[in-house]
Design a protein around this motif. Structure first.
Motif, short mmCIF file in Angstrom:
data_model
loop_
_atom_site.label_atom_id
_atom_site.label_comp_id
_atom_site.label_asym_id
_atom_site.label_seq_id
_atom_site.Cartn_x
_atom_site.Cartn_y
_atom_site.Cartn_z
N ARG A 90 -9.49 0.50 0.14
CA ARG A 90 -9.31 0.04 1.61
C ARG A 90 -9.48 -1.85 1.08
O ARG A 90 -8.98 -2.25 0.89
CB ARG A 90 -9.94 0.52 2.65
N ARG A 135 -7.81 -4.61 0.45
CA ARG A 135 -7.95 -6.37 1.66
C ARG A 135 -7.83 -6.91 1.28
O ARG A 135 -7.39 -8.84 1.21
CB ARG A 135 -8.95 -5.84 2.18
N ARG A 171 0.67 7.91 -2.13
CA ARG A 171 1.69 7.66 -0.94
C ARG A 171 1.33 6.67 0.16
O ARG A 171 2.38 6.49 0.74
CB ARG A 171 2.68 9.42 0.07
N SER A 172 0.48 7.39 1.17
CA SER A 172 0.42 6.67 2.15
C SER A 172 -0.11 4.95 1.62
O SER A 172 0.44 4.01 3.00
CB SER A 172 -1.24 7.00 3.01
N MET A 173 -1.06 4.62 0.37
CA MET A 173 -0.43 3.92 0.22
C MET A 173 -0.31 3.23 -0.15
O MET A 173 0.13 1.36 0.27
CB MET A 173 -1.66 3.60 -1.31
N ALA A 207 3.71 3.73 1.26
CA ALA A 207 3.71 2.94 2.26
C ALA A 207 3.54 1.91 2.93
O ALA A 207 4.19 0.91 3.73
CB ALA A 207 4.21 3.89 3.16
N GLU A 208 1.96 1.14 2.89
CA GLU A 208 1.43 0.31 3.68
C GLU A 208 1.46 -0.37 2.94
O GLU A 208 1.41 -1.99 3.53
CB GLU A 208 -0.13 0.92 4.18
N TRP A 209 0.87 -0.14 1.45
CA TRP A 209 1.00 -2.02 0.80
C TRP A 209 2.19 -2.67 0.07
O TRP A 209 1.53 -2.88 -1.01
CB TRP A 209 -0.60 -1.38 0.47
N HIS A 252 2.89 -5.76 0.05
CA HIS A 252 2.42 -6.80 -0.39
C HIS A 252 2.50 -7.09 -1.91
O HIS A 252 1.81 -7.39 -2.34
CB HIS A 252 0.52 -6.60 0.20
#
Length: 257
Positions: free
Chosen positions: A128, A132, A173-175, A177-179, A182
């Motif tokens: 995280r 960021r 996988r979540s990382m 999906a979100e990032w 970016h």
């Protein structure tokens, strides 16, 4: 971009947690050989300094950052320190981890939490903080989480480790999906049975050693250096369209019955 350039990490900075020895140090050395400046992390400052000295003696750019990956305040303080120093983390390898072999019926909740926090929650917290800053810079980045064969299968007496490493696969996988939007690629490595201090008792157990060699198509234990190639691949431009994956480095163990 040439094939050589695809794997060139010159000018990048990598933070590798749990890298005063074992898998972490091997991957840090591989990343350094590919051109990165590496930041070694661990809690044993003397061991960390010795590892850094060895890499520096080989001509690599290396610094250390000693903090407990299960301590959120310590993580945030470390990243604040990177910010003050103008250090941008381009590549994060979440490698720090512990093992506890104990039957579940004898397992205390505090023991369970300690393994989960060190092996899984730490990857979330360090990831995280790195993300960021990667997002704020707008230049993307690479996150490599270290899973295990137990991201996929289980063995008796290592329940918290298995739960944590299964969680690493889904966290990765979540990382992604979100990032991914970016420009961040988050992937994982699932080592098989590797000769490390954590596995020393298993390596020295003749029965277990024979089982590993017989169960693994490659017929041997893995060595820490076996992870270097995939670590450099996942850290490099060569993996720009690879995201949310876990690559098993296990000598073929998961491929056969």
């Amino acid at each position: 971009m040439s094939a050589r350039d695809l794997f060139d990490l010159t000018g990048k900075t990598a933070l590798v947690t749990g890298s005063s020895g074992g898998l972490g140090l091997a991957m840090a050395r591989g990343l350094a050989e590919a051109g990165t400046a590496v930041i070694l992390n661990g809690r044993d400052e003397a061991k960390l300094a010795a590892a850094a000295q060895a890499l520096a003696a080989a001509g690599h750019q290396v610094t250390t950052s000693s903090f407990d990956v299960s301590d959120e305040a310590a993580i945030m303080a470390a990243f604040d320190g990177f910010d003050r120093a103008g250090t941008n983390i381009d590549i994060l390898v979440n490698n720090a981890g512990i093992q506890l072999r104990k039957p579940m019926v004898d397992l205390a909740a505090d023991e369970w939490r300690r393994v989960i926090e060190t092996n899984l929650t730490s990857a979330f917290m360090v990831g995280r903080e790195a993300a960021r800053r990667m997002i704020a810079r707008g230049q993307g980045g690479k996150i490599i989480n270290i899973g295990s064969l137990t991201s996929e299968v289980a063995r008796a007496t290592v329940a918290p480790y298995t739960a944590a490493k299964g969680g690493i696969k889904q966290l990765t996988r979540s990382m992604a999906a979100e990032w991914a939007v970016h420009g961040i690629q988050a992937n994982a490595i699932g080592p098989g049975y590797i000769v490390t201090d954590m596995n020393k008792a298993l390596v020295e157990d003749a029965k277990f050693d024979a089982w590993v060699r017989g169960r693994t198509p490659s017929g041997r234990w893995g060595m820490p250096d076996d992870l270097i190639g995939v670590a450099v691949f996942l850290a490099s431009p060569a993996s720009a369209y690879v995201n949310g994956q876990i690559i098993y480095v296990d000598g073929g163990m998961l491929a056969v019955l």
